[in-house]
Design an enzyme around this catalytic site. Structure first.
Site, PDB file in Angstrom:
ATOM      1  N   ASP A 113      85.149  22.761  -6.443  1.00 19.47           N
ATOM      2  CA  ASP A 113      85.263  24.133  -5.931  1.00 19.47           C
ATOM      3  C   ASP A 113      84.521  24.349  -4.617  1.00 19.47           C
ATOM      4  O   ASP A 113      83.997  25.426  -4.356  1.00 19.47           O
ATOM      5  CB  ASP A 113      84.773  25.161  -6.977  1.00 19.47           C
ATOM      6  CG  ASP A 113      85.424  24.930  -8.324  1.00 19.47           C
ATOM      7  OD1 ASP A 113      86.645  24.733  -8.350  1.00 19.47           O
ATOM      8  OD2 ASP A 113      84.712  24.927  -9.338  1.00 19.47           O
TER       9      ASP A 113
ATOM     10  N   GLN B 256      88.122  17.919  -7.654  1.00 18.09           N
ATOM     11  CA  GLN B 256      86.771  17.985  -8.240  1.00 18.09           C
ATOM     12  C   GLN B 256      85.706  17.547  -7.212  1.00 18.09           C
ATOM     13  O   GLN B 256      85.942  17.665  -6.024  1.00 18.09           O
ATOM     14  CB  GLN B 256      86.685  17.160  -9.536  1.00 18.09           C
ATOM     15  CG  GLN B 256      87.467  17.762 -10.696  1.00 18.09           C
ATOM     16  CD  GLN B 256      88.907  17.287 -10.769  1.00 18.09           C
ATOM     17  OE1 GLN B 256      89.204  16.150 -10.505  1.00 18.09           O
ATOM     18  NE2 GLN B 256      89.801  18.170 -11.142  1.00 18.09           N
TER      19      GLN B 256
ATOM     20  N   LYS C 199      87.958  22.584  -0.819  1.00 20.48           N
ATOM     21  CA  LYS C 199      88.636  21.416  -0.213  1.00 20.48           C
ATOM     22  C   LYS C 199      90.037  21.764   0.267  1.00 20.48           C
ATOM     23  O   LYS C 199      90.475  21.308   1.316  1.00 20.48           O
ATOM     24  CB  LYS C 199      88.729  20.264  -1.231  1.00 20.48           C
ATOM     25  CG  LYS C 199      87.394  19.679  -1.611  1.00 20.48           C
ATOM     26  CD  LYS C 199      87.529  18.611  -2.667  1.00 20.48           C
ATOM     27  CE  LYS C 199      87.893  19.136  -4.026  1.00 20.48           C
ATOM     28  NZ  LYS C 199      86.881  19.979  -4.681  1.00 20.48           N
TER      29      LYS C 199
ATOM     30  N   GLY D 171      91.923  23.323  -9.637  1.00 17.26           N
ATOM     31  CA  GLY D 171      92.432  24.542  -9.003  1.00 17.26           C
ATOM     32  C   GLY D 171      92.158  24.514  -7.519  1.00 17.26           C
ATOM     33  O   GLY D 171      91.045  24.220  -7.107  1.00 17.26           O
ATOM     34  N   HIS D 172      93.165  24.717  -6.697  1.00 17.76           N
ATOM     35  CA  HIS D 172      92.881  24.914  -5.283  1.00 17.76           C
ATOM     36  C   HIS D 172      93.696  26.078  -4.749  1.00 17.76           C
ATOM     37  O   HIS D 172      94.824  26.300  -5.141  1.00 17.76           O
ATOM     38  CB  HIS D 172      93.064  23.645  -4.435  1.00 17.76           C
ATOM     39  CG  HIS D 172      94.220  22.778  -4.827  1.00 17.76           C
ATOM     40  ND1 HIS D 172      94.087  21.739  -5.712  1.00 17.76           N
ATOM     41  CD2 HIS D 172      95.506  22.798  -4.461  1.00 17.76           C
ATOM     42  CE1 HIS D 172      95.255  21.160  -5.874  1.00 17.76           C
ATOM     43  NE2 HIS D 172      96.136  21.787  -5.123  1.00 17.76           N
TER      44      HIS D 172
HETATM   45  P1  IMP Z   1      88.179  18.159 -17.366  1.00 15.20           P
HETATM   46  O1  IMP Z   1      88.398  17.617 -16.009  1.00 15.20           O
HETATM   47  O2  IMP Z   1      89.125  19.265 -17.729  1.00 15.20           O
HETATM   48  O3  IMP Z   1      88.146  17.081 -18.414  1.00 15.20           O
HETATM   49  O4  IMP Z   1      86.734  18.846 -17.391  1.00 15.20           O
HETATM   50  C1  IMP Z   1      85.545  18.065 -17.311  1.00 15.20           C
HETATM   51  C2  IMP Z   1      84.489  18.777 -16.487  1.00 15.20           C
HETATM   52  O5  IMP Z   1      84.920  18.836 -15.140  1.00 15.20           O
HETATM   53  C3  IMP Z   1      84.224  20.218 -16.903  1.00 15.20           C
HETATM   54  O6  IMP Z   1      82.844  20.500 -16.705  1.00 15.20           O
HETATM   55  C4  IMP Z   1      85.068  21.012 -15.949  1.00 15.20           C
HETATM   56  O7  IMP Z   1      84.562  22.321 -15.768  1.00 15.20           O
HETATM   57  C5  IMP Z   1      84.920  20.188 -14.683  1.00 15.20           C
HETATM   58  N1  IMP Z   1      86.050  20.364 -13.773  1.00 15.20           N
HETATM   59  C6  IMP Z   1      87.286  19.844 -13.885  1.00 15.20           C
HETATM   60  N2  IMP Z   1      88.054  20.211 -12.839  1.00 15.20           N
HETATM   61  C7  IMP Z   1      87.284  20.977 -12.052  1.00 15.20           C
HETATM   62  C8  IMP Z   1      87.512  21.622 -10.802  1.00 15.20           C
HETATM   63  O8  IMP Z   1      88.586  21.561 -10.196  1.00 15.20           O
HETATM   64  N3  IMP Z   1      86.439  22.306 -10.307  1.00 15.20           N
HETATM   65  C9  IMP Z   1      85.239  22.358 -10.923  1.00 15.20           C
HETATM   66  N4  IMP Z   1      84.987  21.768 -12.079  1.00 15.20           N
HETATM   67  C10 IMP Z   1      86.000  21.080 -12.646  1.00 15.20           C
END
Ligand code: IMP
Length: 458
Positions: free
Chosen positions: A12, A232, A15, A39-40
């Site tokens: 977040d 991420q 990017k 999410g972007h």
């Molecule tokens: P997952 O990717 O859904 O398995 O989540 C694993 C961890 O990564 C969690 O703490 C999510 O909140 C974090 N996470 C996954 N995608 C994002 C993102 O796009 N932005 C911020 N945190 C993310």
């Protein structure tokens, strides 16, 4: 040449906006890891596009590629593409045949495992998109790849092998009755097969699947510019992040090679731009030494009371910055910029430049703080400890900067137009990380970024 965009913190960092801005000279934009957890938001002419899987470059008429390092939920992909088409865009998205497919049971398993972990207060706070279970199957050599969707015999074989295992897992290990699930078909061989087959048919009909490595090599040979878009951030990287509070892939620059099929030497000869948010946010659990106040259910040990000033400041930054999850809508935890984290990130990724976003969000505060180093066991340390438990014991040593005023950010075109105290803050970051600042974001729109260097111009 290639330009790789990497989140330097916890995701977040904005990017999408940088990809969009720097992507102009790029012909192809590639995602190399993650899936629809990312999410972007891209703002174009005041129109906001919220995407979670389609590469942001697709909004600007680039070829978007989901590389082999991605996990692809075709249902999300089609939904996002249809949404863009409804708004008059013609997204050109290619999907690596080597990428793994998120199938309905992956999402269910993600939810069940989080629920089980929450009983011991150890849930990761995933996005619930089935990301972890899909990467697990990839590593366990029982996954279904995009290429498998195109061959009905291979697909049937894969699904007949894996689905009964998943059913046994949730029934015998987790004690869940499949028939009680919202979507019992997620564990039915024939239903999963039919769904997957339909995915394959549409991918084939729209000619979307490619051997991504070859596809990109051909584009490069034809003189086209390739941009690699990390999802991420570094501190939720499965190897270099704060395990287990991580995602299941490698957002770091090394992942750009393994996840795209371009060689590390190709990525390394290009630019690697680290995206830094001027403060810090985090979704989900895990340590955050510079955290302000906290968010119930996400901040370990937080009981809803951190003191009025801290609460007020955190809420102010959260609201000004729109710090609510793009995918989940969850309020994000907020903290000051953390230099030990950025030093770690700079080493892991080898940033050639930095883009610092959201500088406008901090405007109007009397003072702005930064975690300059940590104290751990009475000693000062400058980077992250390698275990999350040790990181949680770190106390941030804060350094205070004079705040900068709210100005009309639309009038800020050049670096010199930035308020003096904001420049002092940026120069401190650049000096500490020994990395040049390439861009400064002062608002969500594409033209609200001050560009000091354009990486494709080199
Ligand atoms: P997952 O990717 O859904 O398995 O989540 C694993 C961890 O990564 C969690 O703490 C999510 O909140 C974090 N996470 C996954 N995608 C994002 C993102 O796009 N932005 C911020 N945190 C993310």
């Amino acid at each position: 040449m290639t330009v790789t965009i990497v989140g330097s913190q916890l995701g977040d960092e904005g990017k999408g906006g940088v990809v969009d801005l720097y992507g102009d000279p790029a012909d192809v934009v590639v995602r190399y890891q993650g899936g629809d957890n990312a999410g972007h938001t891209v703002v174009e002419d005041g129109t906001e596009y919220k995407l979670s899987l389609v590469p942001s470059g697709a909004v600007r008429g680039k070829v978007g590629v989901l590389g082999n390092g991605c996990v692809v939920n075709p249902a999300t992909l089609f939904e996002e593409m249809d949404g863009l088409r409804d708004r008059g865009l013609e997204p050109d998205v290619r999907v690596a045949e080597r990428a793994h497919v998120i199938l309905p049971y992956h999402r269910v398993l993600d939810g069940i495992e989080e629920e089980v972990k929450s009983e011991t207060d150890s849930a990761v706070g995933t996005t619930g998109r089935g990301i972890g279970p899909t990467y697990e199957d990839k590593a366990g050599r029982r996954g279904v790849r995009v290429g498998d969707l195109l061959d009905e015999d291979v697909l049937r074989e894969r699904i007949e092998y894996v689905v009964p295992q998943k059913r046994a897992l949730i029934e015998d290990v987790y004690g869940v009755d499949v028939d009680d699930l919202e979507d019992p078909d997620a564990f039915d061989v024939d239903a999963v097969y039919e769904t997957a087959l339909e995915y394959g048919e549409r991918l084939a009909a729209e000619d979307m699947t490619v051997d991504a490595g070859n596809f990109l090599a051909e584009k490069r040979a034809a003189g086209e510019n390739v941009m690699l878009e990390g999802a991420q951030g570094t501190v939720i990287d499965i190897d270099h992040g704060n395990y287990p509070y991580v995602t299941s892939s490698n957002p770091t620059a090394g992942g750009a090679a393994t996840g795209s099929g371009l060689a590390p030497t190709v990525i390394g000869q290009g630019e690697v731009v680290g995206i830094v948010k001027a403060y810090l946010t985090r979704v989900g659990r895990g340590p955050l030494p510079t955290e302000l106040a906290g968010v119930e259910g996400q901040t370990p040990g937080y009981d809803g009371h951190a003191g009025d000033d801290e609460e007020e400041l955190a809420t102010y930054i959260r609201d000004e910055g729109g710090e609510y999850g793009t995918v989940t809508g969850r309020p994000r935890r907020v903290g000051w910029l953390d230099l030990p984290m950025l030093r770690h990130s700079t080493r892991v990724n080898g940033f050639t430049g930095l883009a610092v976003n959201h500088v406008d969000v901090l405007a109007g505060l009397d003072e702005v703080k930064v975690g300059d180093s940590y104290t751990l066991d009475g000693e000062e340390i400058e980077t992250l400890p390698s275990t999350t438990e040790r990181w949680a014991e770190c106390e941030a040593n804060l350094r205070t900067f004079d705040g900068w005023p709210e100005v009309d950010w639309d009038d800020v075109d050049e670096y010199e137009d930035l308020p003096e105290n904001a420049r002092a803050y940026l120069e401190y970051v650049s000096d500490e990380l020994e990395t040049d600042i390439y861009a400064v974001g002062v608002g969500p729109d594409r033209d609200q970024t001050v560009v000091l260097e354009s990486p494709y111009d080199d």
